[in-house]
Design an enzyme around this catalytic site. Structure first.
Site, PDB file in Angstrom:
ATOM      1  N   LYS A 196       4.592   1.500   1.842  1.00 13.98           N
ATOM      2  CA  LYS A 196       3.065   1.227   1.726  1.00 13.98           C
ATOM      3  C   LYS A 196       2.725   1.247   0.316  1.00 13.98           C
ATOM      4  CE  LYS A 196      -1.132   3.199   3.458  1.00 13.98           C
ATOM      5  NZ  LYS A 196      -1.879   4.004   4.471  1.00 13.98           N
ATOM      6  N   ARG A 206     -10.983   0.703   4.954  1.00  9.51           N
ATOM      7  CA  ARG A 206     -11.574   2.264   4.604  1.00  9.51           C
ATOM      8  C   ARG A 206     -13.262   2.256   4.964  1.00  9.51           C
ATOM      9  NH1 ARG A 206      -8.355   2.938  -1.163  1.00  9.51           N
ATOM     10  NH2 ARG A 206      -6.228   3.363  -0.153  1.00  9.51           N
ATOM     11  N   LYS A 223      -5.082   6.739  -4.696  1.00 11.54           N
ATOM     12  CA  LYS A 223      -3.929   7.328  -3.903  1.00 11.54           C
ATOM     13  C   LYS A 223      -2.526   6.921  -4.498  1.00 11.54           C
ATOM     14  CE  LYS A 223      -6.339   7.152   0.548  1.00 11.54           C
ATOM     15  NZ  LYS A 223      -6.198   6.888   1.998  1.00 11.54           N
ATOM     16  N   GLU A 239      13.131   4.155  -0.221  1.00 11.45           N
ATOM     17  CA  GLU A 239      11.966   4.743   0.654  1.00 11.45           C
ATOM     18  C   GLU A 239      12.468   4.322   2.061  1.00 11.45           C
ATOM     19  OE1 GLU A 239       9.608   7.003   0.261  1.00 11.45           O
ATOM     20  OE2 GLU A 239       9.010   6.959  -2.004  1.00 11.45           O
ATOM     21  N   LYS A 254       3.695  -2.855   4.033  1.00  9.43           N
ATOM     22  CA  LYS A 254       2.293  -3.079   3.959  1.00  9.43           C
ATOM     23  C   LYS A 254       1.678  -2.862   2.438  1.00  9.43           C
ATOM     24  CE  LYS A 254      -2.113  -0.798   5.547  1.00  9.43           C
ATOM     25  NZ  LYS A 254      -2.712   0.562   6.006  1.00  9.43           N
ATOM     26  N   SER A 280      -6.389  -5.328   6.120  1.00  4.96           N
ATOM     27  CA  SER A 280      -7.809  -5.755   6.365  1.00  4.96           C
ATOM     28  C   SER A 280      -8.303  -6.746   4.947  1.00  4.96           C
ATOM     29  CB  SER A 280      -8.683  -4.681   6.249  1.00  4.96           C
ATOM     30  OG  SER A 280      -8.696  -3.745   4.921  1.00  4.96           O
ATOM     31  N   TYR A 319      -5.157  -8.049  12.494  1.00  8.34           N
ATOM     32  CA  TYR A 319      -6.332  -8.194  13.116  1.00  8.34           C
ATOM     33  C   TYR A 319      -6.788  -9.738  13.657  1.00  8.34           C
ATOM     34  CZ  TYR A 319      -6.873  -4.057  10.113  1.00  8.34           C
ATOM     35  OH  TYR A 319      -6.567  -2.850   9.777  1.00  8.34           O
TER      36      TYR A 319
END
Length: 330
Positions: A196, A206, A223, A239, A254, A280, A319
């Protein structure tokens, strides 16, 4: 060689193109993200995600039944937590009667065979909008992982089939797997957000959950200390392999479109299903361009989904899922 071999023979008409098509999209490819809010009779459009909604539990039931009717069999649940229930430790995330726990039960009651995956991260519950507990301006890794394990256990007890840790804390997959095993949830799966990235494409999401990091002194403004650097490629493989070793059943990359090279790298390296989240911002960009008349919405949408699957995705969280399936079902 030419002229004995003419490649255009296999492109002559739709019948032959369909017959030799390498990448086939079906409803079984999709994981449908759903946003849940408190209240009754609530179906509110997310301003930055046109034609996508937050649902109260009563209308969530209707939406789930509609998805099943269309052939969409898997959902990924997110909750918008009221501000008065947020703190620095994700206390509300462990509430057995919390919104997520009730949402899981609502979906299972409405459609028992629907596969339910749940978001496991602290940002919807955090007063600071971060995925972990903060102390002296630092995101605490191990303490956060312990809470995520308790959160995952709570979701499993409510009936979730899979938990989906999206936080990017080190070692959290092992901590979660051990908690599930120790409490008898050996069949509860883990879909890990393994690669991610600290992407600029998450803004509308968000907005949907009111979960952006707050701008407060001594609180990280982004982040980047836990989500990955978009410049890194080999780190994503490391990872992902670590998450698999720790017990992840499905691994996720992602965002989607800007990271299809990573999808292919990981698909070539691992022997578990690979998921991709078409996020999104990717959704919002196409909606905006189509609204302006600059792009053909459905044609570009199908091209994007095809590209994600062609790159190696076994599961696509999108979505656009309902829009795609309605086209497929015509």
């Amino acid at each position: 060689m030419f002229p004995l071999r003419r490649n255009r023979r296999l492109r002559t008409n739709e019948a032959i193109r369909s017959l030799v098509r390498e990448t086939i999209i079906s409803p079984n490819d999709f994981l449908v993200p759903l946003f849940v809010v408190e209240g009754k009779g609530v179906k509110e459009e997310i301003a930055s995600m046109p034609n996508y909604f937050r649902y109260s539990l009563d209308l969530l039931e209707n939406e789930v039944k509609e998805l099943w009717r269309l052939g969409l069999k898997s959902v990924l649940l997110f909750v918008k937590v009221p501000d008065n229930l947020k703190d620095n430790k994700g206390t509300e995330a462990l509430n057995p009667n919390g919104l997520m726990q009730r949402a899981i039960k609502t979906v299972k009651n409405a459609c028992p065979d629907m596969l339910v995956m749940t978001d496991v991260a602290l940002d919807p519950y955090s007063v600071y909008g971060h995925d972990g507990i903060i102390e002296n301006g630092v995101i605490l890794n191990d303490e956060t992982a312990d809470v995520l394990a308790e959160m995952s256990l709570s979701h499993a007890e409510a009936g979730a089939n899979f938990v989906a840790p999206s936080d990017m804390m080190d070692g959290r997959i092992l901590t979660i797997r051990e908690a599930l095993e120790d409490n008898g949830f050996t069949d509860t799966g883990i879909m890990s957000y393994s690669a991610k990235y600290a992407s600029a494409f998450y803004g509308p999401f968000r907005d949907a959950l009111d979960s952006a990091p707050v701008d407060i002194q001594n609180i990280p403004k982004d982040k980047k200390t836990y989500q990955m650097d978009p410049a890194n490629r080999f780190e994503a493989i490391r990872e992902t392999e670590m998450d698999i070793d720790e017990g992840a059943d499905i691994v996720m990359i992602k965002p989607g479109l800007c990271y299809l090279d990573i999808v292919r790298e990981i698909k070539n390296e691992v022997d578990v299903p690979v998921a991709v989240y078409q996020v999104s911002g990717e959704y919002a960009m196409l909606k905006a361009a189509a609204e302006k008349g600059w792009l053909d919405h459905d044609a570009v949408m199908m091209e994007q989904i095809t590209a994600i699957k062609r790159a190696g995705a076994d599961v696509i969280a999108s979505y656009f899922a309902k829009d795609v399936v309605k086209i497929l079902n015509k």
